[in-house]
Design an enzyme around this catalytic site. Structure first.
Site, mmCIF file in Angstrom:
data_model
loop_
_atom_site.group_PDB
_atom_site.id
_atom_site.type_symbol
_atom_site.label_atom_id
_atom_site.label_comp_id
_atom_site.label_asym_id
_atom_site.label_seq_id
_atom_site.Cartn_x
_atom_site.Cartn_y
_atom_site.Cartn_z
ATOM 1 N N GLU A 1 20.371 -43.869 25.284
ATOM 2 C CA GLU A 1 21.566 -44.623 24.870
ATOM 3 C C GLU A 1 22.743 -43.668 24.636
ATOM 4 O OE1 GLU A 1 20.801 -47.672 21.912
ATOM 5 O OE2 GLU A 1 19.428 -48.694 23.284
ATOM 6 N N GLU B 1 13.789 -50.460 27.011
ATOM 7 C CA GLU B 1 13.710 -51.099 25.695
ATOM 8 C C GLU B 1 14.019 -52.573 25.888
ATOM 9 O OE1 GLU B 1 15.756 -49.271 22.355
ATOM 10 O OE2 GLU B 1 15.334 -47.266 23.125
HETATM 11 O O1 AHR Z 1 14.371 -49.732 19.240
HETATM 12 C C1 AHR Z 1 15.302 -49.506 18.224
HETATM 13 C C2 AHR Z 1 16.561 -48.841 18.730
HETATM 14 O O2 AHR Z 1 17.217 -49.691 19.613
HETATM 15 C C3 AHR Z 1 16.372 -47.576 19.516
HETATM 16 O O3 AHR Z 1 16.250 -46.459 18.721
HETATM 17 C C4 AHR Z 1 17.618 -47.502 20.327
HETATM 18 O O4 AHR Z 1 17.439 -46.827 21.539
HETATM 19 C C5 AHR Z 1 18.020 -48.952 20.500
HETATM 20 O O5 AHR Z 1 19.340 -49.170 20.203
#
Ligand code: AHR
Length: 486
Positions: free
Chosen positions: A167, A289
């Site tokens: 990210e 994610e």
């Molecule tokens: O999964 C929780 C958080 O969500 C992670 O650390 C990040 O990559 C995303 O914003």
């Protein structure tokens, strides 16, 4: 539903069923690991047994946002010499680095999971990352291999999947895509292949519908990228005020289902941009994610992202897995966030107790699809209407495995109406139902608790019959079934 048993829709990689363990909340400490009587962290046997039963194709670590704050040197060597740091991102708790490279990679060996290590681009240096790669992977004589051996590990771990930042548009440095693309080119240059181990380089991908990010990163660095890591969560409301995990009404159910379906549009549009720069489809689109994100449970530690998991989460998971299976030319890997005690978890723990969430059971019901061939089908999905809007009611995956067995998974997200699905297969004489299981409940928010850990589990399903050469499935409201056919 008409299934073309001769038409492949692509190979369902087991890596689509990947997991994620960040130093966040009780995911690592009090999740995969617990303290023994001496106060040392040991792997939790019950959790590992449950995850092994499920099968963990890959495990992403140490974050998440934590990855861009993480200095791997803090997590090697004798425990008493490891420094403590503050995990500013997640609850401001003290991180004593008890779990580091050796502990994580030993866990992966135990789980037979391919590790995905995410390197620090946001606050680390090129040298740090290159040294970590060398420490983990160099087989011969080198400064980092020597250090690894001094710390008790002779052989390299041969880790290939490597994230170059996380990210980077947000917690990983708030970069513009142009700047990140240049940094990506620089950092990834110093990940050298050793023998058979080549880096599979994963670049920070877009957040949700940030198509500009994909365009720029693919244009400037696409030729050096092996996987582009899209992140997208399903939430009700806004980041500032998300919905509740358990205390929701039917409108909350509908809104979440609708948002889950956005995944299809996101993958379609990002894939189209990737096609411009990578028409051969060499670069994987990784959904690194994904999952539901609710307000964390009342009374749980702020910043720990601990949430319950209900039938709604389960059917969101099956719907999204079905979407991945419609895009197998690009989607080769995904990681639901996160494995234990964080967000849409597989397992929740409470001291010595643990439970498998409804989402765990979805992954279990979808196990037969892993490494199988997805079959093409046409489906009248019907409509589920609520508050003047409508979304498709049914979603599905059909696959054929190496043993030539066909598995059908059908999800009915409509919480009120049962549906009958009649399936015709193009070439399947004398078929019979080998087995069938269902996940469903009376209540939309049915879930498992530590006192009733098996309140919502898959049970034998008797609503699938062969009649006049068709498979006729009576699908109850709000249910998921998986049927094996011979
Ligand atoms: O999964 C929780 C958080 O969500 C992670 O650390 C990040 O990559 C995303 O914003």
């Amino acid at each position: 539903m008409t299934v073309d048993t001769g038409a492949s829709n692509g190979h369902i990689s087991r890596h689509i069923y990947g997991h994620f363990a960040e130093h966040l909340g009780r995911g690592i400490y009090d999740g995969f690991w617990k303290k023994d009587d001496n106060g040392d962290y040991i792997v939790r046997d019950d959790v590992v047994a449950a995850m092994k039963e499920l099968g963990v194709p890959n495990l992403r670590w140490p974050g998440g946002c934590f990855a861009d704050y993480y200095f791997w040197q803090h997590g090697i060597g004798p425990k008493e010499d490891r420094p403590t740091v503050v995990n500013n991102l997640w609850g401001g708790v003290t991180e004593d680095n008890s779990v580091g490279t050796h502990e994580f990679l030993a866990l992966c060996e135990e789980l037979e999971a391919d590790p995905i290590v995410v390197g620090n681009v946001g606050s680390g240096t090129v040298e740090d990352m290159a040294n970590w790669w060398q420490y983990i992977n160099h087989p011969g004589e080198s400064p980092m291999a020597k250090l690894r051996r001094e710390n008790g590990r002779e052989e390299p771990w041969n880790v290939s999947f490597w994230g170059v930042g996380n990210e980077s548009w947000g917690c990983g440095g708030h970069m513009r895509p142009e700047y990140y693309a240049d940094l990506y080119r620089r950092f990834s240059t110093f990940l050298h292949g050793y023998g058979d181990v080549k880096p599979f380089r994963i670049a920070t991908g877009p957040s949700g519908n940030d198509y500009h990010w994909t365009e720029v990163v693919m244009e400037l660095a696409g030729d050096r990228i092996d996987g582009l890591d899209l992140h997208n969560y399903t939430l009700d409301g806004t980041w500032a005020k998300k919905g509740e995990a358990i205390d929701f009404d039917e409108s909350g159910w509908f809104r979440m289902m609708k948002r889950a379906m956005d995944m299809d549009e996101l993958i379609t549009n990002h894939s189209a941009i990737m096609d411009e720069y990578d028409p051969e489809k060499r670069v994987w689109l990784i959904v690194g994610e994904w999952g539901t994100w609710h307000e964390q449970e009342e009374g749980s530690t702020p910043g720990f992202l601990y949430q319950q998991n209900s039938l709604r989460d389960a059917l969101i998971a099956s719907t999204i897995l079905d979407i991945f299976h419609q895009h197998l030319d690009r989607v080769k890997m995904a990681n639901i966030a996160q494995t234990i005690n964080v967000l849409q978890a597989m397992i929740l723990t409470d001291g010595e107790r643990m439970l498998k969430t409804p989402t765990y059971h979805v992954f279990d019901l979808y196990k037969p699809h892993r490494e199988a061939t997805a079959l093409a089908f046409e489906l009248d999905r019907g409509e589920y209407e609520r508050d003047g809007e409508s979304i498709p009611a049914i979603s599905a995956t059909v696959s054929r495995n190496d043993a030539d067995r066909i598995h059908v998974s059908l999800t009915n997200i409509d919480p009120n109406e049962a549906r009958t699905v009649e399936l015709s297969f193009s070439e399947l004489d004398g078929m019979s139902v080998k087995s069938a299981r269902i996940l469903t409940a009376e209540e939309m928010n049915a879930h498992n608790t530590f006192d009733a850990p098996d309140a919502l589990v898959p049970v034998v399903f008797d609503g699938a019959k062969v009649s006049n050469g068709k498979l006729v499935v009576s699908l109850p409201a709000k249910s998921l079934v998986t049927i094996a056919i011979d």
